[in-house]
Design an enzyme around this catalytic site. Structure first.
Site, PDB file in Angstrom:
ATOM      1  N   VAL A   1     -40.488 -22.212  46.607  1.00 38.12           N
ATOM      2  CA  VAL A   1     -41.739 -21.469  46.406  1.00 38.12           C
ATOM      3  C   VAL A   1     -41.478 -19.969  46.335  1.00 38.12           C
ATOM      4  O   VAL A   1     -42.013 -19.267  45.470  1.00 38.12           O
ATOM      5  CB  VAL A   1     -42.745 -21.786  47.528  1.00 38.12           C
ATOM      6  CG1 VAL A   1     -44.016 -20.944  47.369  1.00 38.12           C
ATOM      7  CG2 VAL A   1     -43.101 -23.266  47.519  1.00 38.12           C
TER       8      VAL A   1
ATOM      9  N   GLU B   1     -54.266 -19.869  50.659  1.00 36.67           N
ATOM     10  CA  GLU B   1     -54.688 -20.777  49.586  1.00 36.67           C
ATOM     11  C   GLU B   1     -53.661 -21.869  49.309  1.00 36.67           C
ATOM     12  O   GLU B   1     -54.011 -23.044  49.105  1.00 36.67           O
ATOM     13  CB  GLU B   1     -54.932 -19.963  48.306  1.00 36.67           C
ATOM     14  CG  GLU B   1     -55.331 -20.794  47.102  1.00 36.67           C
ATOM     15  CD  GLU B   1     -56.667 -21.480  47.285  1.00 36.67           C
ATOM     16  OE1 GLU B   1     -56.675 -22.719  47.390  1.00 36.67           O
ATOM     17  OE2 GLU B   1     -57.689 -20.785  47.332  1.00 36.67           O
TER      18      GLU B   1
ATOM     19  N   GLY C   1     -51.549 -27.345  46.454  1.00 28.66           N
ATOM     20  CA  GLY C   1     -50.653 -26.760  45.451  1.00 28.66           C
ATOM     21  C   GLY C   1     -51.347 -25.722  44.602  1.00 28.66           C
ATOM     22  O   GLY C   1     -51.742 -24.655  45.076  1.00 28.66           O
TER      23      GLY C   1
ATOM     24  N   LYS D   1     -53.490 -30.904  56.221  1.00 31.08           N
ATOM     25  CA  LYS D   1     -54.307 -30.297  55.165  1.00 31.08           C
ATOM     26  C   LYS D   1     -55.788 -30.559  55.395  1.00 31.08           C
ATOM     27  O   LYS D   1     -56.633 -29.687  55.150  1.00 31.08           O
ATOM     28  CB  LYS D   1     -53.876 -30.841  53.806  1.00 31.08           C
ATOM     29  CG  LYS D   1     -52.474 -30.397  53.396  1.00 31.08           C
ATOM     30  CD  LYS D   1     -51.995 -31.116  52.157  1.00 31.08           C
ATOM     31  CE  LYS D   1     -50.580 -30.680  51.775  1.00 31.08           C
ATOM     32  NZ  LYS D   1     -50.053 -31.440  50.615  1.00 31.08           N
TER      33      LYS D   1
ATOM     34  N   GLY E   1     -44.898 -28.678  43.831  1.00 31.66           N
ATOM     35  CA  GLY E   1     -44.002 -28.078  42.852  1.00 31.66           C
ATOM     36  C   GLY E   1     -43.903 -26.583  43.027  1.00 31.66           C
ATOM     37  O   GLY E   1     -44.810 -25.930  43.546  1.00 31.66           O
TER      38      GLY E   1
END
Length: 430
Positions: free
Chosen positions: A15, A130, A135, A206, A303
């Protein structure tokens, strides 16, 4: 007015390198949108001598967090280290140093989000997160801004791309769980230790974040009922398809006058439901608002670049606040006291797959058990594939409480004619 904003980037993995790439490649766009340039001043890494595919100068990298925190020219800290202990300490230290923080760390925000947001308020700093959920899907910003005028009553969705990829392969390509997990690992969707994903813990964290924001109340990880993919038995996916359902590992959260309920577990969705058609590593979340009704948000849930896009979106928001001198001006006070429902207050329909002895009167005895617990049955089917070991009965209930479901399950397992309750699922979306 500042014409340059400097970033301290903590971590340069999948990331972090994606964030650096976006900031470098989109300089002209960022300058146009903000009226100031945004650059990476320092990057915290563990190994200074590791070879990295980046155009950043080698003197940008450091292994000393203090040099970043004590640099007065660094305005915003971006934490993409991962993990909990060091990351939490780094966020705390950054906030105490008066620097706004952007983080993608769902683990830290689920466990310590409330105290970190309070610390941000005390130090007049932004704390934006965020990328911690969904993702590349802008869920947090939607809840905090786009739906701020509405009252959210429920949300439900697929918030873990790894498990959704595995279930997609198992359903559409008839892969075994082990083979689907292996492919997910090879493609980088699953970690070397996938337990947080497949056991539902990642999704639970989450849901803690989403439920806390949606309902403006404290939700803790211990409040979430969690079941993972290991609860799925051989033949369950085929049975679901036979009855017109698709199995998804779904998170759900609801709030009413009795309190809040949050769960993560494999769920039966009708094939006609939009969540049933969300495949592979994609995420999707349904949000139910009193005024807006039903809205659904869909996109890549994992990703490098999707997550980095969300992180960079938060960087832009933090930069705007800094330039307007309004950073840290949004209070994070919960509106409602924490109130969690018990199992008698949680209602749903249930699918029960029961292995029974192939004897006369078994069906009558079992339906009497459901009736005794105040549960009515919408579907009763006896599987025609009998074996020497017995037969299978499929029951789908009308709406009952989780406590009724548990009491029925306990009595079934104590009934001599029942070999075992093979599997059970909540039935949603009808």
């Amino acid at each position: 007015m500042k014409n340059e904003i400097n970033i301290g980037l903590l971590g340069f993995g999948v990331v972090g390198s994606g964030v650096a790439k976006i900031l470098q490649n989109h300089q002209e766009d960022l300058r146009h949108k903000l009226g100031a340039s945004v650059g990476i001043k320092k990057v915290l890494v563990k190994d200074l001598y590791k070879k990295r595919d980046t155009s950043l100068s080698s003197d940008v990298f450091t292994s000393d967090l203090q040099t970043i925190l004590e640099d007065p020219s660094i305005d915003i800290i971006v934490e993409v280290m991962g993990g909990i202990g060091e990351a939490k300490d780094a966020i705390e230290s950054s906030l105490r140093a008066g620097k706004g923080v952007v983080t993608a760390n769902k683990d830290v925000m689920a466990e310590y989000g409330r105290e970190l947001l309070e610390l941000a308020d005390v130090n007049n700093c932004d704390l934006l997160f965020e990328a911690s959920v969904g993702g590349g899907i802008p869920l947090i910003r939607t809840l905090e801004d786009g739906l701020a005028s509405d009252r959210i009553s429920a949300l439900m969705g697929i918030v873990n791309g790894t498990t959704n990829f595995i279930l997609t392969k198992m359903k559409h390509e008839k892969m075994s769980y082990e083979d689907a997990l292996m492919e997910a690992t090879e493609l980088g969707f699953a970690e070397a230790d996938p337990s947080a994903d497949v056991d539902g813990i990642d999704a639970a964290r989450k849901m803690v974040i989403l439920a806390s924001l949606s309902f403006s109340t404290e939700v803790r990880l211990e409040d979430v009922f969690v079941r993972g993919l290991k609860e799925i038995r051989d033949g369950d996916l085929e049975l679901a398809e036979q009855f017109g359902y698709t199995v998804k590992l779904a998170g759900s959260a609801r709030k009413d006058e009795d309190g809040v309920e949050v769960a993560v577990e494999p769920v039966f969705f009708p094939n006609s439901h939009p969540l049933a058609s969300v495949n592979n590593e994609f995420n999707a979340v349904y949000i139910y608002g009193d005024a807006v009704g039903e809205t659904m948000f869909y996109g890549p849930g994992a990703g490098s670049m999707p997550t980095a896009t969300s992180v960079t979106g938060d960087i832009v928001a933090a930069c705007r606040n800094l330039l307007l001198d309004v950073n840290g001006k949004r209070p994070h006070v919960m509106q409602y006291e924490r109130k969690v429902k018990n199992d008698r207050e949680k209602y749903s329909r249930y699918f029960h797959r029961i292995h029974v002895k192939d004897e006369v009167g078994v069906l009558t005895k079992l339906t009497a058990i459901y009736s005794a617990h105040g549960a009515s049955l919408a579907t009763v089917v006896q599987d025609s594939n009998k074996s020497e070991s017995g037969a299978e009965l499929i029951f789908i209930t009308h709406k009952i409480s989780r406590q009724q479901h548990l009491d029925i399950a306990n009595e079934l397992n104590e009934t001599p004619e029942v070999i075992g309750l093979l599997s059970h699922y909540r039935v949603e979306g009808e």
